[in-house]
Design a protein around this motif. Sequence first.
Motif, PDB file in Angstrom:
ATOM      1  N   UNK A  23     -54.709  -0.964  40.679  1.00 39.77           N
ATOM      2  CA  UNK A  23     -54.589   0.094  39.675  1.00 39.77           C
ATOM      3  C   UNK A  23     -55.414   1.307  40.063  1.00 39.77           C
ATOM      4  N   UNK A  24     -55.142   2.421  39.399  1.00 44.89           N
ATOM      5  CA  UNK A  24     -55.860   3.664  39.692  1.00 44.89           C
ATOM      6  C   UNK A  24     -56.411   4.350  38.441  1.00 44.89           C
ATOM      7  N   UNK A  25     -56.024   3.886  37.267  1.00 47.67           N
ATOM      8  CA  UNK A  25     -56.565   4.440  36.022  1.00 47.67           C
ATOM      9  C   UNK A  25     -56.370   3.416  34.914  1.00 47.67           C
ATOM     10  N   UNK A  26     -56.792   3.768  33.716  1.00 50.33           N
ATOM     11  CA  UNK A  26     -56.764   2.808  32.615  1.00 50.33           C
ATOM     12  C   UNK A  26     -55.341   2.376  32.280  1.00 50.33           C
ATOM     13  N   UNK A  27     -54.407   3.332  32.228  1.00 49.93           N
ATOM     14  CA  UNK A  27     -53.055   2.969  31.796  1.00 49.93           C
ATOM     15  C   UNK A  27     -52.338   2.166  32.869  1.00 49.93           C
ATOM     16  N   UNK A  28     -52.555   2.453  34.150  1.00 51.03           N
ATOM     17  CA  UNK A  28     -51.932   1.613  35.183  1.00 51.03           C
ATOM     18  C   UNK A  28     -52.514   0.209  35.145  1.00 51.03           C
ATOM     19  N   UNK A  43     -57.733   0.783  43.737  1.00 50.62           N
ATOM     20  CA  UNK A  43     -57.335   1.312  45.034  1.00 50.62           C
ATOM     21  C   UNK A  43     -57.976   2.676  45.207  1.00 50.62           C
ATOM     22  N   UNK A  44     -58.873   2.787  46.173  1.00 48.49           N
ATOM     23  CA  UNK A  44     -59.610   4.034  46.352  1.00 48.49           C
ATOM     24  C   UNK A  44     -58.679   5.185  46.724  1.00 48.49           C
ATOM     25  N   UNK A  45     -57.634   4.897  47.505  1.00 45.45           N
ATOM     26  CA  UNK A  45     -56.706   5.958  47.884  1.00 45.45           C
ATOM     27  C   UNK A  45     -56.006   6.529  46.652  1.00 45.45           C
ATOM     28  N   UNK A  46     -55.470   5.651  45.808  1.00 44.00           N
ATOM     29  CA  UNK A  46     -54.741   6.122  44.634  1.00 44.00           C
ATOM     30  C   UNK A  46     -55.676   6.818  43.650  1.00 44.00           C
ATOM     31  N   UNK A  47     -56.893   6.302  43.486  1.00 39.44           N
ATOM     32  CA  UNK A  47     -57.851   6.978  42.615  1.00 39.44           C
ATOM     33  C   UNK A  47     -58.169   8.363  43.155  1.00 39.44           C
ATOM     34  N   UNK A  48     -58.395   8.464  44.463  1.00 41.27           N
ATOM     35  CA  UNK A  48     -58.679   9.768  45.056  1.00 41.27           C
ATOM     36  C   UNK A  48     -57.526  10.736  44.807  1.00 41.27           C
ATOM     37  N   UNK A  49     -56.288  10.286  44.992  1.00 36.99           N
ATOM     38  CA  UNK A  49     -55.135  11.159  44.790  1.00 36.99           C
ATOM     39  C   UNK A  49     -55.068  11.652  43.345  1.00 36.99           C
ATOM     40  N   UNK A  50     -55.316  10.753  42.384  1.00 40.52           N
ATOM     41  CA  UNK A  50     -55.246  11.175  40.984  1.00 40.52           C
ATOM     42  C   UNK A  50     -56.367  12.140  40.629  1.00 40.52           C
ATOM     43  N   UNK A  51     -57.441  12.124  41.398  1.00 39.97           N
ATOM     44  CA  UNK A  51     -58.559  13.058  41.174  1.00 39.97           C
ATOM     45  C   UNK A  51     -58.406  14.355  41.966  1.00 39.97           C
ATOM     46  N   UNK A  52     -57.351  14.423  42.790  1.00 35.62           N
ATOM     47  CA  UNK A  52     -57.118  15.633  43.556  1.00 35.62           C
ATOM     48  C   UNK A  52     -57.811  15.678  44.898  1.00 35.62           C
ATOM     49  N   UNK A  53     -58.121  14.500  45.462  1.00 35.34           N
ATOM     50  CA  UNK A  53     -58.799  14.421  46.754  1.00 35.34           C
ATOM     51  C   UNK A  53     -57.958  13.586  47.718  1.00 35.34           C
ATOM     52  N   UNK A  61     -68.540   9.887  44.594  1.00 37.86           N
ATOM     53  CA  UNK A  61     -68.779   8.504  44.169  1.00 37.86           C
ATOM     54  C   UNK A  61     -68.767   8.381  42.654  1.00 37.86           C
ATOM     55  N   UNK A  62     -69.369   9.327  41.946  1.00 43.24           N
ATOM     56  CA  UNK A  62     -69.419   9.249  40.491  1.00 43.24           C
ATOM     57  C   UNK A  62     -68.016   9.279  39.887  1.00 43.24           C
ATOM     58  N   UNK A  63     -67.114  10.042  40.493  1.00 40.31           N
ATOM     59  CA  UNK A  63     -65.749  10.105  39.982  1.00 40.31           C
ATOM     60  C   UNK A  63     -65.035   8.778  40.203  1.00 40.31           C
ATOM     61  N   UNK A  64     -65.235   8.171  41.367  1.00 41.12           N
ATOM     62  CA  UNK A  64     -64.652   6.862  41.653  1.00 41.12           C
ATOM     63  C   UNK A  64     -65.181   5.819  40.673  1.00 41.12           C
ATOM     64  N   UNK A  65     -66.486   5.839  40.423  1.00 41.91           N
ATOM     65  CA  UNK A  65     -67.076   4.875  39.509  1.00 41.91           C
ATOM     66  C   UNK A  65     -66.636   5.128  38.070  1.00 41.91           C
ATOM     67  N   UNK A  66     -66.404   6.383  37.728  1.00 47.61           N
ATOM     68  CA  UNK A  66     -65.886   6.688  36.394  1.00 47.61           C
ATOM     69  C   UNK A  66     -64.510   6.079  36.182  1.00 47.61           C
ATOM     70  N   UNK A  67     -63.662   6.147  37.212  1.00 44.29           N
ATOM     71  CA  UNK A  67     -62.346   5.513  37.123  1.00 44.29           C
ATOM     72  C   UNK A  67     -62.486   4.002  37.001  1.00 44.29           C
ATOM     73  N   UNK A  68     -63.409   3.424  37.762  1.00 46.70           N
ATOM     74  CA  UNK A  68     -63.649   1.981  37.671  1.00 46.70           C
ATOM     75  C   UNK A  68     -64.073   1.596  36.259  1.00 46.70           C
ATOM     76  N   UNK A  69     -64.963   2.351  35.672  1.00 45.88           N
ATOM     77  CA  UNK A  69     -65.425   2.032  34.317  1.00 45.88           C
ATOM     78  C   UNK A  69     -64.264   2.025  33.328  1.00 45.88           C
ATOM     79  N   UNK A  70     -63.377   2.994  33.424  1.00 47.52           N
ATOM     80  CA  UNK A  70     -62.239   3.055  32.500  1.00 47.52           C
ATOM     81  C   UNK A  70     -61.277   1.895  32.728  1.00 47.52           C
ATOM     82  N   UNK A  71     -61.101   1.512  33.974  1.00 51.54           N
ATOM     83  CA  UNK A  71     -60.217   0.388  34.273  1.00 51.54           C
ATOM     84  C   UNK A  71     -60.791  -0.913  33.722  1.00 51.54           C
TER      85      UNK A  71
END
Length: 275
Positions: A23-28, A43-53, A61-71
Motif C-alpha cells: 500500500x501507499x496511503x491509508x485508503x489503499x 512500498x517506498x516507490x509508490x509513497x514517493x510518487x504520491x508525494x511528488x518525488x 524521511x518524515x514524509x515517508x514515516x507520515x505515510x506509514x503512520x496513516x497506513x
Amino acid sequence: MIQPQSAAQLRALHDQGLILTNAWDAVSARALAHAGSPAIGTTSAAIAFTLGFPDGQVAPRDALLGALERIVRAVHVPVTADLEAGYGDDPDTVADTVRLAVGLGAAGVNLEDATGRPAWPLYPLDAQVERLRAARAAADALGVPMYLNARTDTYFTAYGESADERLDETIRRGRAFLRAGADCVFVPGVTDLDVIRRLRAGLEGPLAVMHSMDGPDAHALLRAGASRVSTGPTLLLAAMGQTASLAAQFMHAGRLPAPHSLPFGVIQEWFGGAT
C-alpha cells in the motif's frame, strides 16, 4: 492490535508462505485489507510518487514515516514498512529510522543494501551487516520482535560478470544478513523458479521475492521456496494506468464507463464518516 503480537503474527504468516500486497496511503491500505490481505507492506516507490518525488530515497524521511503512520492507523493487520536503505549510511541513522518506524506501529521493516550511487551501487558487506545489527538492536530495545527483511539488490544492479557470480554473491550476502539478525532475505528482480530454488537452498533460510506481471504466479514462487511474495509498486502503477485510461475516455466521450468500483459509502464508512 498489540504490537508484539502483531510482529509475531507477521512472523507466522511468513512460516505459512505470505502473499503480501503493498500500500501507499491509508485508503489503499484499507482496500487491500478489505480484499483479504492478512498483512500489508508499504512500498517506498509508490509513497514517493504520491508525494511528488522519484523513487530512490529522495522523499524526506518524515514524509515517508507520515505515510506509514496513516497506513498503520487505517488497518488492523500487521504492517511491514519499506524503509529503503534506512535514510543514512551509518548504523546509528539506520537504527534511528527503525526506531521511529517501530514506534509508529510497524511490525516489520525492509532494509536494502543499495546505495543509490553508481560508483558503488551496493554497500560493502561488512558495512551492511553492521547496519542490520543496528536495526535489530533498535527494535529489540523497544521490546518488539520486528520481522527484519534484508534486501539485496544484486539482481537489480546486475552484480558481477555472470549469472553464477551474481547467485554466489547473493547467497554470500544473504547468509551474512541472516547471521546479523535478519529474519528473511529479500531478492527483488528474481522470478526464475530454478534460481529461487537455488537461492533458498544456498541461504538455508527464508527468502522473499517480488512478483512480476510477466513472471510466474505467486503460488508458484512460494512452491519454489519463497517465504514471501510481494507486489511492490505494481498495484499503484495499475491504479494509475486505470485512472489515466478512464480520464482519457471521459475527456473524449464525455462520460465514464462503469468499471468495478467500491461504493462511496463503503470507503466513507472505513474512516468513520456517515454514509
